[in-house]
Design a protein around this motif. Sequence first.
Motif, PDB file in Angstrom:
ATOM      1  N   UNK A  59       0.827  -1.202   0.000  1.00  0.00           N
ATOM      2  CA  UNK A  59       0.000   0.000   0.000  1.00  0.00           C
ATOM      3  C   UNK A  59       0.868   1.260   0.000  1.00  0.00           C
ATOM      4  N   UNK A  60       1.907   1.261   0.829  1.00  0.00           N
ATOM      5  CA  UNK A  60       2.835   2.393   0.856  1.00  0.00           C
ATOM      6  C   UNK A  60       3.482   2.594  -0.506  1.00  0.00           C
ATOM      7  N   UNK A  61       3.909   1.496  -1.123  1.00  0.00           N
ATOM      8  CA  UNK A  61       4.574   1.569  -2.427  1.00  0.00           C
ATOM      9  C   UNK A  61       3.654   2.193  -3.473  1.00  0.00           C
ATOM     10  N   UNK A  62       2.410   1.769  -3.504  1.00  0.00           N
ATOM     11  CA  UNK A  62       1.456   2.354  -4.452  1.00  0.00           C
ATOM     12  C   UNK A  62       1.280   3.856  -4.201  1.00  0.00           C
ATOM     13  N   UNK A  63       1.213   4.246  -2.935  1.00  0.00           N
ATOM     14  CA  UNK A  63       1.096   5.656  -2.596  1.00  0.00           C
ATOM     15  C   UNK A  63       2.296   6.439  -3.120  1.00  0.00           C
ATOM     16  N   UNK A  64       3.517   5.945  -2.853  1.00  0.00           N
ATOM     17  CA  UNK A  64       4.730   6.642  -3.288  1.00  0.00           C
ATOM     18  C   UNK A  64       4.794   6.748  -4.815  1.00  0.00           C
ATOM     19  N   UNK A  65       4.438   5.662  -5.480  1.00  0.00           N
ATOM     20  CA  UNK A  65       4.486   5.678  -6.949  1.00  0.00           C
ATOM     21  C   UNK A  65       3.490   6.690  -7.523  1.00  0.00           C
ATOM     22  N   UNK A  66       2.281   6.732  -6.960  1.00  0.00           N
ATOM     23  CA  UNK A  66       1.274   7.686  -7.434  1.00  0.00           C
ATOM     24  C   UNK A  66       1.700   9.123  -7.127  1.00  0.00           C
ATOM     25  N   UNK A  67       2.215   9.340  -5.949  1.00  0.00           N
ATOM     26  CA  UNK A  67       2.667  10.683  -5.571  1.00  0.00           C
ATOM     27  C   UNK A  67       3.813  11.134  -6.467  1.00  0.00           C
ATOM     28  N   UNK A  68       4.698  10.225  -6.795  1.00  0.00           N
ATOM     29  CA  UNK A  68       5.813  10.564  -7.682  1.00  0.00           C
ATOM     30  C   UNK A  68       5.296  10.926  -9.079  1.00  0.00           C
ATOM     31  N   UNK A  69       4.344  10.171  -9.571  1.00  0.00           N
ATOM     32  CA  UNK A  69       3.744  10.493 -10.880  1.00  0.00           C
ATOM     33  C   UNK A  69       3.078  11.869 -10.839  1.00  0.00           C
ATOM     34  N   UNK A  70       2.391  12.173  -9.755  1.00  0.00           N
ATOM     35  CA  UNK A  70       1.754  13.481  -9.614  1.00  0.00           C
ATOM     36  C   UNK A  70       2.789  14.608  -9.657  1.00  0.00           C
ATOM     37  N   UNK A  71       3.917  14.410  -8.969  1.00  0.00           N
ATOM     38  CA  UNK A  71       4.975  15.432  -8.964  1.00  0.00           C
ATOM     39  C   UNK A  71       5.603  15.587 -10.352  1.00  0.00           C
ATOM     40  N   UNK A  72       5.733  14.485 -11.069  1.00  0.00           N
ATOM     41  CA  UNK A  72       6.261  14.555 -12.441  1.00  0.00           C
ATOM     42  C   UNK A  72       5.301  15.328 -13.339  1.00  0.00           C
ATOM     43  N   UNK A  73       4.020  15.138 -13.144  1.00  0.00           N
ATOM     44  CA  UNK A  73       3.021  15.882 -13.919  1.00  0.00           C
ATOM     45  C   UNK A  73       3.060  17.365 -13.548  1.00  0.00           C
ATOM     46  N   UNK A  74       3.212  17.672 -12.270  1.00  0.00           N
ATOM     47  CA  UNK A  74       3.317  19.073 -11.843  1.00  0.00           C
ATOM     48  C   UNK A  74       4.562  19.735 -12.436  1.00  0.00           C
ATOM     49  N   UNK A  75       5.614  18.966 -12.554  1.00  0.00           N
ATOM     50  CA  UNK A  75       6.866  19.486 -13.126  1.00  0.00           C
ATOM     51  C   UNK A  75       6.630  19.988 -14.553  1.00  0.00           C
ATOM     52  N   UNK A  76       5.859  19.216 -15.302  1.00  0.00           N
ATOM     53  CA  UNK A  76       5.540  19.598 -16.682  1.00  0.00           C
ATOM     54  C   UNK A  76       4.573  20.785 -16.692  1.00  0.00           C
ATOM     55  N   UNK A  77       3.610  20.750 -15.808  1.00  0.00           N
ATOM     56  CA  UNK A  77       2.589  21.793 -15.740  1.00  0.00           C
ATOM     57  C   UNK A  77       3.152  23.133 -15.248  1.00  0.00           C
ATOM     58  N   UNK A  78       4.136  23.084 -14.372  1.00  0.00           N
ATOM     59  CA  UNK A  78       4.738  24.295 -13.800  1.00  0.00           C
ATOM     60  C   UNK A  78       6.257  24.262 -14.007  1.00  0.00           C
ATOM     61  N   UNK A  79       6.708  24.490 -15.236  1.00  0.00           N
ATOM     62  CA  UNK A  79       8.144  24.358 -15.536  1.00  0.00           C
ATOM     63  C   UNK A  79       9.034  25.296 -14.720  1.00  0.00           C
ATOM     64  N   UNK A  80       8.514  26.437 -14.296  1.00  0.00           N
ATOM     65  CA  UNK A  80       9.323  27.358 -13.495  1.00  0.00           C
ATOM     66  C   UNK A  80       9.643  26.788 -12.114  1.00  0.00           C
ATOM     67  N   UNK A  81       8.886  25.791 -11.695  1.00  0.00           N
ATOM     68  CA  UNK A  81       9.125  25.147 -10.396  1.00  0.00           C
ATOM     69  C   UNK A  81       9.750  23.755 -10.562  1.00  0.00           C
ATOM     70  N   UNK A  82      10.234  23.453 -11.754  1.00  0.00           N
ATOM     71  CA  UNK A  82      10.780  22.126 -12.057  1.00  0.00           C
ATOM     72  C   UNK A  82      11.855  21.679 -11.068  1.00  0.00           C
ATOM     73  N   UNK A  83      12.798  22.540 -10.682  1.00  0.00           N
ATOM     74  CA  UNK A  83      13.825  22.066  -9.735  1.00  0.00           C
ATOM     75  C   UNK A  83      13.234  21.585  -8.402  1.00  0.00           C
ATOM     76  N   UNK A  84      12.217  22.263  -7.928  1.00  0.00           N
ATOM     77  CA  UNK A  84      11.569  21.847  -6.671  1.00  0.00           C
ATOM     78  C   UNK A  84      10.900  20.487  -6.840  1.00  0.00           C
ATOM     79  N   UNK A  85      10.203  20.297  -7.956  1.00  0.00           N
ATOM     80  CA  UNK A  85       9.540  19.017  -8.202  1.00  0.00           C
ATOM     81  C   UNK A  85      10.553  17.896  -8.420  1.00  0.00           C
ATOM     82  N   UNK A  86      11.702  18.222  -9.019  1.00  0.00           N
ATOM     83  CA  UNK A  86      12.753  17.220  -9.208  1.00  0.00           C
ATOM     84  C   UNK A  86      13.241  16.672  -7.865  1.00  0.00           C
ATOM     85  N   UNK A  87      13.380  17.562  -6.891  1.00  0.00           N
ATOM     86  CA  UNK A  87      13.811  17.134  -5.554  1.00  0.00           C
ATOM     87  C   UNK A  87      12.768  16.207  -4.936  1.00  0.00           C
TER      88      UNK A  87
END
Length: 179
Positions: A122-150
């Motif tokens: 269950x934890x693994x699924x949560x982390x994987x989904x959260x990581x995908x969400x952050x990757x999508x935010x990185x694309x959506x907000x390129x000016x904040x890409x370094x923060x999302x990369x971290x």
Amino acid sequence: MYDLLLLGSLVGGDKTGYKLQKIVGSALQPMRKVSSGVLYPSLEKLEKEGLITSTEQQDVRKTKLWHITAAGTARFAQLMQADIPSDAKRNDMIHFKLRSLNSVSMPVQLKILTEFQSFIESDLLFYQQAQQDMQAHRVEFPDMAPRFDVIVSAYDLDIQLAQTKLSWINQQIEQRTAI
């Protein structure tokens, strides 16, 4: 919470308070310590409940030797069979139970391991989904890409730790079912 760990420690034989403090301390995360102000009231509570007894020893100095009673052994078995709560103490309870696996029957061992496995999956699924969400935010907000990369990188660590735990759990289950 310490009842399980203290009773499990005494299932293996009588121990002094000093030895129990060392055992409890080694079972906790490295930065957490158990003080005498926590340990001895816990031991006294277990003694009052009839789960353990103490006898005084006179070596170089006076010490108490703690012993588990039949009621304490029954309570330990009950705690080992109980479901692990899904709360902030979950990881401690899992670690405490894993340290006492050899003190319970094979079906109980497998129950504990599969329950741990379910939590980690269950934890693994949560982390994987959260990581995908952050990757999508990185694309959506390129000016904040370094923060999302971290953040994506931090989730990499969580994912790798969960996968390592699952590998260990699967190995433990496999060993027990091969017997």
